[in-house]
Design an enzyme around this catalytic site. Structure first.
Site, PDB file in Angstrom:
ATOM      1  N   ASP A  93       0.821  -1.215   0.000  1.00  0.00           N
ATOM      2  CA  ASP A  93       0.000   0.000   0.000  1.00  0.00           C
ATOM      3  C   ASP A  93       0.852   1.262   0.000  1.00  0.00           C
ATOM      4  O   ASP A  93       0.647   2.166  -0.799  1.00  0.00           O
ATOM      5  CB  ASP A  93      -0.989   0.001   1.192  1.00  0.00           C
ATOM      6  CG  ASP A  93      -0.325  -0.248   2.556  1.00  0.00           C
ATOM      7  OD1 ASP A  93       0.900  -0.457   2.625  1.00  0.00           O
ATOM      8  OD2 ASP A  93      -1.055  -0.242   3.566  1.00  0.00           O
ATOM      9  N   ASP A  96       6.758   4.027   3.296  1.00  0.00           N
ATOM     10  CA  ASP A  96       6.923   5.091   4.290  1.00  0.00           C
ATOM     11  C   ASP A  96       8.421   5.136   4.637  1.00  0.00           C
ATOM     12  O   ASP A  96       9.195   5.747   3.915  1.00  0.00           O
ATOM     13  CB  ASP A  96       6.027   4.776   5.495  1.00  0.00           C
ATOM     14  CG  ASP A  96       6.054   5.862   6.562  1.00  0.00           C
ATOM     15  OD1 ASP A  96       6.424   6.993   6.257  1.00  0.00           O
ATOM     16  OD2 ASP A  96       5.695   5.563   7.730  1.00  0.00           O
ATOM     17  N   GLY A  98      10.140   2.541   4.335  1.00  0.00           N
ATOM     18  CA  GLY A  98      10.639   1.587   3.345  1.00  0.00           C
ATOM     19  C   GLY A  98      11.104   0.273   3.946  1.00  0.00           C
ATOM     20  O   GLY A  98      11.433  -0.666   3.234  1.00  0.00           O
ATOM     21  N   THR A 100       9.481  -2.072   5.583  1.00  0.00           N
ATOM     22  CA  THR A 100       8.608  -3.216   5.304  1.00  0.00           C
ATOM     23  C   THR A 100       8.897  -3.770   3.914  1.00  0.00           C
ATOM     24  O   THR A 100       9.136  -4.976   3.744  1.00  0.00           O
ATOM     25  CB  THR A 100       7.122  -2.807   5.386  1.00  0.00           C
ATOM     26  OG1 THR A 100       6.883  -2.244   6.675  1.00  0.00           O
ATOM     27  CG2 THR A 100       6.207  -3.983   5.165  1.00  0.00           C
ATOM     28  N   LEU A 101       8.867  -2.877   2.923  1.00  0.00           N
ATOM     29  CA  LEU A 101       9.072  -3.341   1.547  1.00  0.00           C
ATOM     30  C   LEU A 101      10.459  -3.958   1.392  1.00  0.00           C
ATOM     31  O   LEU A 101      10.619  -5.003   0.756  1.00  0.00           O
ATOM     32  CB  LEU A 101       8.874  -2.190   0.564  1.00  0.00           C
ATOM     33  CG  LEU A 101       8.726  -2.628  -0.889  1.00  0.00           C
ATOM     34  CD1 LEU A 101       7.446  -3.435  -1.084  1.00  0.00           C
ATOM     35  CD2 LEU A 101       8.732  -1.436  -1.830  1.00  0.00           C
ATOM     36  N   LYS A 124       5.430   8.052   0.445  1.00  0.00           N
ATOM     37  CA  LYS A 124       5.370   9.221   1.328  1.00  0.00           C
ATOM     38  C   LYS A 124       6.696   9.958   1.267  1.00  0.00           C
ATOM     39  O   LYS A 124       7.743   9.358   1.533  1.00  0.00           O
ATOM     40  CB  LYS A 124       5.078   8.749   2.758  1.00  0.00           C
ATOM     41  CG  LYS A 124       4.171   9.689   3.514  1.00  0.00           C
ATOM     42  CD  LYS A 124       4.038   9.289   4.960  1.00  0.00           C
ATOM     43  CE  LYS A 124       2.762   8.547   5.254  1.00  0.00           C
ATOM     44  NZ  LYS A 124       2.534   8.394   6.714  1.00  0.00           N
ATOM     45  N   ASP A 152      -5.156   1.531   7.002  1.00  0.00           N
ATOM     46  CA  ASP A 152      -5.911   1.563   8.250  1.00  0.00           C
ATOM     47  C   ASP A 152      -5.303   2.493   9.280  1.00  0.00           C
ATOM     48  O   ASP A 152      -4.135   2.880   9.201  1.00  0.00           O
ATOM     49  CB  ASP A 152      -5.961   0.158   8.861  1.00  0.00           C
ATOM     50  CG  ASP A 152      -4.596  -0.249   9.444  1.00  0.00           C
ATOM     51  OD1 ASP A 152      -3.605  -0.247   8.692  1.00  0.00           O
ATOM     52  OD2 ASP A 152      -4.523  -0.529  10.662  1.00  0.00           O
ATOM     53  N   ARG A 158     -10.199   0.828   6.419  1.00  0.00           N
ATOM     54  CA  ARG A 158      -9.700   0.214   5.183  1.00  0.00           C
ATOM     55  C   ARG A 158     -10.749   0.248   4.081  1.00  0.00           C
ATOM     56  O   ARG A 158     -10.430   0.203   2.891  1.00  0.00           O
ATOM     57  CB  ARG A 158      -9.317  -1.256   5.433  1.00  0.00           C
ATOM     58  CG  ARG A 158      -8.133  -1.445   6.359  1.00  0.00           C
ATOM     59  CD  ARG A 158      -7.631  -2.879   6.262  1.00  0.00           C
ATOM     60  NE  ARG A 158      -6.822  -3.280   7.400  1.00  0.00           N
ATOM     61  CZ  ARG A 158      -5.516  -3.043   7.529  1.00  0.00           C
ATOM     62  NH1 ARG A 158      -4.874  -2.379   6.587  1.00  0.00           N
ATOM     63  NH2 ARG A 158      -4.863  -3.461   8.589  1.00  0.00           N
TER      64      ARG A 158
HETATM   65  P1  IMP Z   1       7.364   1.326   6.378  1.00  0.00           P
HETATM   66  O1  IMP Z   1       7.937   0.008   6.757  1.00  0.00           O
HETATM   67  O2  IMP Z   1       7.754   2.430   7.309  1.00  0.00           O
HETATM   68  O3  IMP Z   1       7.597   1.717   4.943  1.00  0.00           O
HETATM   69  O4  IMP Z   1       5.833   1.248   6.631  1.00  0.00           O
HETATM   70  C1  IMP Z   1       4.997   0.642   5.787  1.00  0.00           C
HETATM   71  C2  IMP Z   1       3.756   0.236   6.546  1.00  0.00           C
HETATM   72  O5  IMP Z   1       3.390   1.183   7.568  1.00  0.00           O
HETATM   73  C3  IMP Z   1       2.622   0.212   5.568  1.00  0.00           C
HETATM   74  O6  IMP Z   1       2.469  -1.064   4.987  1.00  0.00           O
HETATM   75  C4  IMP Z   1       1.458   0.627   6.421  1.00  0.00           C
HETATM   76  O7  IMP Z   1       0.895  -0.511   7.025  1.00  0.00           O
HETATM   77  C5  IMP Z   1       2.022   1.484   7.524  1.00  0.00           C
HETATM   78  N1  IMP Z   1       1.851   2.934   7.260  1.00  0.00           N
HETATM   79  C6  IMP Z   1       2.813   3.843   7.016  1.00  0.00           C
HETATM   80  N2  IMP Z   1       2.292   5.059   6.800  1.00  0.00           N
HETATM   81  C7  IMP Z   1       0.944   4.911   6.901  1.00  0.00           C
HETATM   82  C8  IMP Z   1      -0.159   5.835   6.760  1.00  0.00           C
HETATM   83  O8  IMP Z   1      -0.037   7.039   6.486  1.00  0.00           O
HETATM   84  N3  IMP Z   1      -1.388   5.292   6.951  1.00  0.00           N
HETATM   85  C9  IMP Z   1      -1.590   3.975   7.239  1.00  0.00           C
HETATM   86  N4  IMP Z   1      -0.598   3.095   7.352  1.00  0.00           N
HETATM   87  C10 IMP Z   1       0.665   3.562   7.186  1.00  0.00           C
HETATM   88 MG    MG Z   2       0.360  -2.280   6.415  1.00  0.00          MG
END
Ligand code: IMP
Ligand code: MG
Length: 176
Positions: A93, A96, A98, A100-101, A124, A152, A158
């Protein structure tokens, strides 16, 4: 809640991303690995715009944000298809920090695919903490907390068909 992307804007962005994916893979078979649960709505819309043979595989990733160190991730891959030798596209989705990806791409990379690329609905701005950049991005958004279209806040919102900004005051007031 302020609408950031309307239903028709979302449709347009997802269609353009599907076209870019099609330009990249042509008619070759593609295995999509969707990161649950946030990519659920994107997954449903995206795969219906793709015409190559598509397999759909699911992986779950959650960060223990607020509970332990930020960025610590939990991955559940027991719903994964065998991706050995496949061209894989990881779909999430939002990009942010990064983390997770990056973690999911690494995890899939260890499963002996032919190739791994990644696609996200949202990127983002100004938050990234990893070297990886997604290959396909539908929208770049400012650093605000967004919900809807699969995203969410505490497992709610969602189902909103559009993308909205959840203001800090709304986050604090949320008691459901
Ligand atoms: P990352 O690992 O920081 O890139 O975070 C990714 C995960 O954080 C996403 O898959 C979302 O589940 C959650 N997340 C990050 N920003 C948002 C947001 O603005 N709204 C909802 N979920 C978010
Ligand atoms: Mg998520």
């Amino acid at each position: 809640m302020k609408t950031l992307l309307s239903e028709s804007q979302l449709r347009g962005g997802v269609d353009e991303m599907a076209q870019a994916i099609t330009r990249r893979y042509g008619g070759n078979p593609l295995t999509i690995v969707a990161v649950m649960t946030g990519s659920l709505v994107l997954l449903a819309d995206l795969i219906r715009q793709l015409n190559m043979p598509v397999r759909v595989s699911l992986i779950q990733a959650s960060s223990y944000r607020g509970h332990t160190e930020p960025g610590q991730l939990w991955i559940r891959d027991d719903m994964m298809l065998d991706v050995t030798g496949r061209d894989v596209l990881v779909v999430d989705d939002i990009f942010d920090t990064g983390k997770t990806l990056q973690r999911v791409v690494e995890c899939v990379g260890e499963m002996d695919p032919n190739s791994v690329s990644s696609a996200v609905l949202l990127h983002k701005e100004g938050r990234q903490q990893v070297a990886l950049t997604p290959d396909f991005v539908a929208f770049r958004i400012p650093d605000e907390f967004v919900v809807g279209y699969g995203l969410d806040y505490q497992d709610l919102y969602r189902n909103l068909p559009y993308l909205a900004v959840l203001e800090p005051s709304e986050i604090e007031a949320e008691t459901v």
